[in-house]
Enzyme design. Structure first.
Site, PDB file in Angstrom:
ATOM      1  N   GLU A  46       0.822  -1.207   0.000  1.00 50.74           N
ATOM      2  CA  GLU A  46       0.000   0.000   0.000  1.00 50.74           C
ATOM      3  C   GLU A  46       0.856   1.257   0.000  1.00 50.74           C
ATOM      4  O   GLU A  46       0.582   2.213  -0.714  1.00 50.74           O
ATOM      5  CB  GLU A  46      -0.936   0.015   1.218  1.00 50.74           C
ATOM      6  CG  GLU A  46      -2.070  -0.992   1.125  1.00 50.74           C
ATOM      7  CD  GLU A  46      -2.938  -0.782  -0.113  1.00 50.74           C
ATOM      8  OE1 GLU A  46      -3.062   0.350  -0.582  1.00 50.74           O
ATOM      9  OE2 GLU A  46      -3.484  -1.777  -0.625  1.00 50.74           O
ATOM     10  N   CYS A 199     -13.677   1.358 -14.022  1.00 58.19           N
ATOM     11  CA  CYS A 199     -14.154   2.732 -13.863  1.00 58.19           C
ATOM     12  C   CYS A 199     -12.984   3.703 -14.018  1.00 58.19           C
ATOM     13  O   CYS A 199     -12.652   4.463 -13.119  1.00 58.19           O
ATOM     14  CB  CYS A 199     -14.825   2.906 -12.497  1.00 58.19           C
ATOM     15  SG  CYS A 199     -15.813   4.406 -12.402  1.00 58.19           S
ATOM     16  N   CYS A 206     -18.487   0.858 -18.810  1.00 55.75           N
ATOM     17  CA  CYS A 206     -19.717   0.690 -18.043  1.00 55.75           C
ATOM     18  C   CYS A 206     -20.475  -0.579 -18.443  1.00 55.75           C
ATOM     19  O   CYS A 206     -21.182  -1.163 -17.618  1.00 55.75           O
ATOM     20  CB  CYS A 206     -20.608   1.908 -18.215  1.00 55.75           C
ATOM     21  SG  CYS A 206     -19.732   3.421 -17.764  1.00 55.75           S
ATOM     22  N   CYS A 209     -19.536  -3.254 -16.115  1.00 59.05           N
ATOM     23  CA  CYS A 209     -19.465  -2.890 -14.695  1.00 59.05           C
ATOM     24  C   CYS A 209     -20.594  -3.532 -13.883  1.00 59.05           C
ATOM     25  O   CYS A 209     -21.770  -3.432 -14.253  1.00 59.05           O
ATOM     26  CB  CYS A 209     -19.540  -1.373 -14.565  1.00 59.05           C
ATOM     27  SG  CYS A 209     -19.571  -0.822 -12.852  1.00 59.05           S
ATOM     28  N   CYS A 215     -25.706   3.205 -11.262  1.00 63.25           N
ATOM     29  CA  CYS A 215     -24.787   4.342 -11.432  1.00 63.25           C
ATOM     30  C   CYS A 215     -25.523   5.537 -12.064  1.00 63.25           C
ATOM     31  O   CYS A 215     -25.917   5.505 -13.225  1.00 63.25           O
ATOM     32  CB  CYS A 215     -23.607   3.917 -12.309  1.00 63.25           C
ATOM     33  SG  CYS A 215     -22.401   5.241 -12.529  1.00 63.25           S
TER      34      CYS A 215
HETATM   35  S1  SF4 Z   1     -21.200   2.272 -14.518  1.00 62.87           S
HETATM   36 FE1  SF4 Z   1     -20.526   3.916 -13.184  1.00 62.87          FE
HETATM   37  S2  SF4 Z   1     -19.236   2.913 -11.676  1.00 62.87           S
HETATM   38 FE2  SF4 Z   1     -19.470   1.500 -13.363  1.00 62.87          FE
HETATM   39  S3  SF4 Z   1     -17.706   1.887 -14.731  1.00 62.87           S
HETATM   40 FE3  SF4 Z   1     -19.416   3.143 -15.440  1.00 62.87          FE
HETATM   41  S4  SF4 Z   1     -19.107   5.104 -14.445  1.00 62.87           S
HETATM   42 FE4  SF4 Z   1     -17.904   3.609 -13.310  1.00 62.87          FE
END
Ligand code: SF4
Length: 349
Positions: A46, A199, A206, A209, A215
């Site tokens: 980290e 992201c 997206c 995601c 989102c």
């Molecule tokens: S849906 Fe929202 S959280 Fe997911 S990658 Fe796209 S911008 Fe990022």
């Protein structure tokens, strides 16, 4: 409307299938077998990976663990050795704190790295993010892990309008609303992976995601507008001179004062960094300085523009003379390389 249990379940499912395998990480299947992450190894990873990529940090992590297999080994090492092994990772205050922290763990905790957030926060150089991360990963404590990547994800999920840095506190609170007791370590790492991967800052994926249905930024097609940021001030430029005094393959180095930028590290002599000085009174006692070129280096808060001068001597009088420049911070390696370009590494001919 955010259904937190469903969001967490979706993210954990995605992490189980697609989370990154990292050398210091214990994957969910191994955690299920009772294997727990080593807090010393996680802490090193980290501290090293803040402000740089994992690809850049990973070889340093391996090198440190090989040289110092335990936190006590690190504490017992000479600080100069630790600093020179850190060279190239930047942010040298971290390396000094790393060594200091190892000493406190050796002396006050019997060489056993703490894993609870409260105790971790009392250690030198460990801030809220690192404490939360170690506690979640190594002790499954339900902490609120928020780094820059997580801020980006959360700001997009909630379409959070307050610009950074002012909005940081609010983003942290929003991230905290998603924290639960269920698999906190995996959840934290999943969130970090989402921020570091899908992201991304400029081209979020997206469609892949696990949180796309919740989102808000994605729903409006405005993903990259978040996180909102205050207008950036122009980066100031500081200027100065750097002096490379060569004797054969060696160069004259000096240890920088502990307090201040690159504190405790070896570097070549320089003038103060600010306005370009009117004279060369900062040069080591040596005439016939020849200009080798200029280098630029970007620090967090300013850009440095150094004119590099070089000279050679027949014998090494007092001072620290080094041949291997790999232990110097990047800015000084650039300076020496600039001089070598002019002369070749063996000095002027
Ligand atoms: S849906 Fe929202 S959280 Fe997911 S990658 Fe796209 S911008 Fe990022």
């Amino acid at each position: 409307m955010h259904d937190i249990s469903k969001m967490r379940a979706a993210l954990l499912r995605w992490y189980d299938e697609q989370g990154r395998s990292l050398p210091w990480r214990v994957r969910p299947e191994d955690r299920a077998k009772g294997i727990i992450a080593d807090p010393y190894a996680v802490w090193l990873s980290e501290v090293m990976s803040q402000q740089t990529t994992l690809v850049h940090a990973a070889p340093y992590w391996e090198k440190f663990l090989a040289a110092f297999p335990s936190v006590t080994d690190l504490a017992n090492a000479e600080r100069e050795l630790v600093l020179s092994m850190w060279a190239g990772l930047g942010y040298y205050a971290r390396a000094r704190n790393l060594h200091k922290c190892a000493g406190v763990v050796r002396d006050d905790h019997g060489g056993v790295f703490p894993v609870d957030e409260k105790t971790l926060l009392g250690l030198p150089g460990i801030g809220p993010y690192t404490a939360a991360t170690i506690a979640a990963i190594c002790a499954d404590e339900a902490t609120n892990i928020v780094d820059g990547n997580v801020e980006r994800v959360i700001s997009r999920i909630f379409a959070y309008e307050v610009p950074l840095p002012k909005g940081r506190k609010g983003l942290r609170e929003l991230a905290g609303t998603l924290v639960r007791e269920d698999r906190p370590g995996d959840y934290g790492q999943a969130l970090m992976d989402l921020g570091a991967g899908l992201c991304s800052r400029t081209s979020p994926q997206c469609g892949l995601c696990p949180w796309s249905q919740w989102c808000k930024a994605h729903a409006c097609g405005e993903e990259t507008l978040y996180p909102k940021k205050d207008k950036k001030k122009k980066t100031p430029i500081r200027r100065g001179y750097a002096y490379v005094l060569m004797c054969g393959n060696k160069i004259l180095a000096e240890q920088r004062p502990d307090a201040g930028l690159l504190g405790g590290m070896l570097g070549v002599p320089t003038s103060p960094w600010g306005e370009r000085p009117k004279d060369h009174s900062a040069a080591p006692l040596q005439r016939n300085w020849e200009k080798a070129g200029e280098i630029k280096h970007v620090f967090t808060h300013f850009e440095l523009d150094l004119e590099v001068f070089m000279a050679q001597v027949e014998e090494m009088k007092e001072g620290i003379w080094v041949e291997d420049i790999s232990g110097l911070p990047t800015v000084f390696r650039k300076v020496v390389e600039c001089a070598h370009k002019k002369t070749g590494p063996a000095g002027p001919v």
